[in-house]
Structure formats: structure tokens, C-alpha cells
Design an enzyme around this catalytic site. Structure first.
Site, PDB file in Angstrom:
ATOM      1  N   HIS A  45       2.774 -31.787  80.494  1.00  0.00           N
ATOM      2  CA  HIS A  45       3.564 -32.766  81.241  1.00  0.00           C
ATOM      3  C   HIS A  45       3.230 -32.799  82.734  1.00  0.00           C
ATOM      4  O   HIS A  45       3.657 -33.718  83.436  1.00  0.00           O
ATOM      5  CB  HIS A  45       5.052 -32.467  81.092  1.00  0.00           C
ATOM      6  CG  HIS A  45       5.573 -32.736  79.705  1.00  0.00           C
ATOM      7  ND1 HIS A  45       5.544 -33.978  79.131  1.00  0.00           N
ATOM      8  CD2 HIS A  45       6.130 -31.918  78.780  1.00  0.00           C
ATOM      9  CE1 HIS A  45       6.063 -33.917  77.915  1.00  0.00           C
ATOM     10  NE2 HIS A  45       6.423 -32.679  77.666  1.00  0.00           N
ATOM     11  N   GLU A 146      10.832 -26.076  69.780  1.00  0.00           N
ATOM     12  CA  GLU A 146      11.546 -27.149  70.473  1.00  0.00           C
ATOM     13  C   GLU A 146      11.885 -28.320  69.568  1.00  0.00           C
ATOM     14  O   GLU A 146      12.143 -29.419  70.043  1.00  0.00           O
ATOM     15  CB  GLU A 146      10.763 -27.611  71.717  1.00  0.00           C
ATOM     16  CG  GLU A 146       9.276 -27.825  71.538  1.00  0.00           C
ATOM     17  CD  GLU A 146       8.562 -28.157  72.844  1.00  0.00           C
ATOM     18  OE1 GLU A 146       9.207 -28.350  73.878  1.00  0.00           O
ATOM     19  OE2 GLU A 146       7.325 -28.232  72.811  1.00  0.00           O
ATOM     20  N   ASP A 172      13.571 -30.560  74.876  1.00  0.00           N
ATOM     21  CA  ASP A 172      13.157 -31.136  73.590  1.00  0.00           C
ATOM     22  C   ASP A 172      14.036 -30.619  72.462  1.00  0.00           C
ATOM     23  O   ASP A 172      14.292 -31.338  71.491  1.00  0.00           O
ATOM     24  CB  ASP A 172      11.679 -30.817  73.307  1.00  0.00           C
ATOM     25  CG  ASP A 172      10.762 -31.802  74.009  1.00  0.00           C
ATOM     26  OD1 ASP A 172      11.108 -32.989  74.072  1.00  0.00           O
ATOM     27  OD2 ASP A 172       9.703 -31.379  74.511  1.00  0.00           O
TER      28      ASP A 172
HETATM   29  C1  3PY Z   1      11.348 -28.637  77.087  1.00  0.00           C
HETATM   30  O1  3PY Z   1      12.413 -28.419  77.650  1.00  0.00           O
HETATM   31  O2  3PY Z   1      11.251 -29.220  76.005  1.00  0.00           O
HETATM   32  C2  3PY Z   1      10.111 -28.214  77.708  1.00  0.00           C
HETATM   33  O3  3PY Z   1       9.081 -28.281  77.084  1.00  0.00           O
HETATM   34  C3  3PY Z   1      10.159 -27.753  79.110  1.00  0.00           C
HETATM   35  O4  3PY Z   1       8.962 -27.914  79.731  1.00  0.00           O
HETATM   36 MG    MG Z   2       9.101 -29.663  75.518  1.00  0.00          MG
END
Ligand code: 3PY
Ligand code: MG
Length: 262
Positions: A45, A146, A172
């Protein structure tokens, strides 16, 4: 260079990191001197790409901080090239299944432990040819949990040989659980995080979380996480300038509403 963060991840010691999103040499040099255990160049990101990484990495080489890279995706070329560039570990996003975990591990280690392809670059320049024989013991492979699917397959992901630790992507994960993004107080999020920590403990894996700020990092470590980021180059700029403006205007700097984001 000894991988001091890896030593901590393996021994269960706590560690703190800084997230790098900006392709700026001076910012990288400055933050790498802040005393963190590890820094993470974010190619998923962050506003940088691989050529930025090869420019920034040399600027922090030799400092007592472990450079790791969050790769853009779970691909062998991405993982191999990050390590070739001098990263001492990778964070692999969106690991949903044991098969994903095995692919990430295979790309992180040379045979027979994995299938990392050999193309000595900065890694061997820094460590010498002996690195080719010792790299498997010097590199960290951290997998991000995530998604709901990753949670469901947690046990089999954690059981994959060669995983150094699991790393929670909290934002996420709230999406994955169908929650309001960032609702970290929701009981379903809290339960999910507790399950991830317990699974790591059972498998003797280090357990980390992306911390958006120092308060979140402090709380995460107090709550049993082994490692967390304390913020990013962008968040330090945003929060620092926000506080400065508030103070200069005679306003309460702690009342500055965080604009959020990385
Ligand atoms: C998330 O919070 O999903 C991340 O990948 C943080 O960078
Ligand atoms: Mg993430």
C-alpha cells in the site's frame, strides 16, 4: 548484519517497528535512526515501488534496525526480490489458506527448506557468499491474517513449517468480519484477535499487529502481542504537523482529531 528482530521474534521478546510508505531517502534515514527494532517498507500500500526500495534500502544498511518488506502480493518473485535487495524478512499479505502459507514459505527459503531461487544481489554483497548457506536461518517469514477465510484456516496456516509469525491486518480483518471498518472494539474482532494470539502461542509463533499509532502499539503489547508497528512516516508527519498547528494556535494539541489513515 545480525537479524536482531528475528532473534526477538523467535525468543518471544517484544519488538516495535515503524512503517515506511514514502519513497523519500531522508525520511527513511531519519526514521531508521529512531531506535525501532524493525522497519517495514510497504510495497503493498505504500507510495513506493521496487526501484524505490533498491534506492532506500542502502540508506539504512548498517543501522541497528532490521529491514523487512511487505510485498505487494504472495508471489515468489516479489518475495525473492525483496530478500535479494537486502530485506531480512517479509510480511506477506492476505494469507488465507495453508496452501498460501506454504507458497510464502517456499519463496522465502532456499532449498531444501523452500524453493527460493538463487540470484545473489545486495544480500550476498552485504553478507558474503556464506549467506547462501545461512540465509534460511537469517530470514523471517511473517504471514498476514486479515480475512474471515484466513481466520477459518488459522490452525493449518500456523502449522506450516518455516512460518516465523502471524501478523494481524486489523483494518482488513474488520472488513473480513463484516464489521464497520476500524471497529476494533467489536466483540467479534476482539475474539478473532484472541484466537490468533492463542494459536500463535500453541505453535510457538510470534504474534504481531499493525499498530496505527503508539497508543495502539502499547496496548497491543500489553494485551499479549509480541510485536507491533507504532505508526508510519505519514502518520508521524500528519500527527506532528497537526499538533504543531494546534499548539501555535493556542488550541489543545491532544484535541486534534486524528485524520486517520496510514
Ligand atoms: C490492515 O489493517 O489490513 C493492514 O494491512 C495494515 O496495513
Ligand atoms: Mg491489510
Amino acid at each position: 548484519m545480525e537479524n536482531t528482530a528475528l532473534r526477538k521474534w523467535r525468543s518471544g521478546d517484544k519488538s516495535l517497528g515503524i512503517w515506511f510508505n514514502l519513497p523519500d531517502l531522508h525520511v527513511a534515514e531519519t526514521l531508521a535512526r529512531a531506535g525501532a527494532d524493525w522497519i517495514c517498507f510497504d510495497l503493498q500500500h505504500g507510495l513506493m515501488d521496487y526501484s524505490d526500495l533498491t534506492r532506500l534500502m542502502p540508506a539504512i544498511t548498517g543501522l541497528p534496525v532490521t529491514p523487512i518488506v511487505r510485498v505487494a502480493a504472495n508471489q515468489p518473485d516479489q518475495i525473492g526480490k525483496a530478500l535479494d535487495a537486502g530485506a531480512q524478512g517479509v510480511i506477506v499479505p492476505v494469507v488465507n489458506t495453508a496452501e498460501d502459507a506454504r507458497a510464502a514459505v517456499a519463496a522465502s527459503y532456499y532449498p531444501p527448506k523452500g524453493q527460493r531461487s538463487c540470484g545473489p544481489m545486495r544480500d550476498v554483497m552485504l553478507e558474503g557468499l556464506g549467506y547462501l548457506g545461512t540465509a534460511n536461518d537469517q530470514v523471517a517469514c511473517l504471514l498476514m491474517i486479515e480475512t474471515e477465510e484466513g481466520l477459518r484456516n488459522l490452525e493449518s496456516i500456523a502449522a506450516v513449517e518455516g512460518v516465523t509469525g502471524l501478523f494481524v491486518g486489523p483494518m482488513d480483518l474488520t472488513y473480513g468480519l463484516g464489521l464497520t471498518p476500524g471497529d476494533f472494539a467489536n466483540a467479534r474482532f476482539v475474539d478473532a484477535v484472541a484466537t490468533i494470539k492463542a494459536t500463535c502461542q500453541r505453535h510457538q509463533l510470534s504474534c504481531g499487529i499493525f499498530g496505527y499509532n503508539a497508543e495502539m502499539a502499547e496496548k497491543s503489547l500489553a494485551d499479549g502481542f509480541d510485536f507491533a508497528s507504532i505508526g508510519s512516516d505519514i502518520s508521524f508527519l500528519r500527527d506532528g504537523v497537526g499538533r504543531a498547528m494546534a499548539i501555535a494556535r493556542g488550541e489543545d494539541p491532544d484535541g486534534v482529531a486524528a485524520r486517520g489513515g496510514y
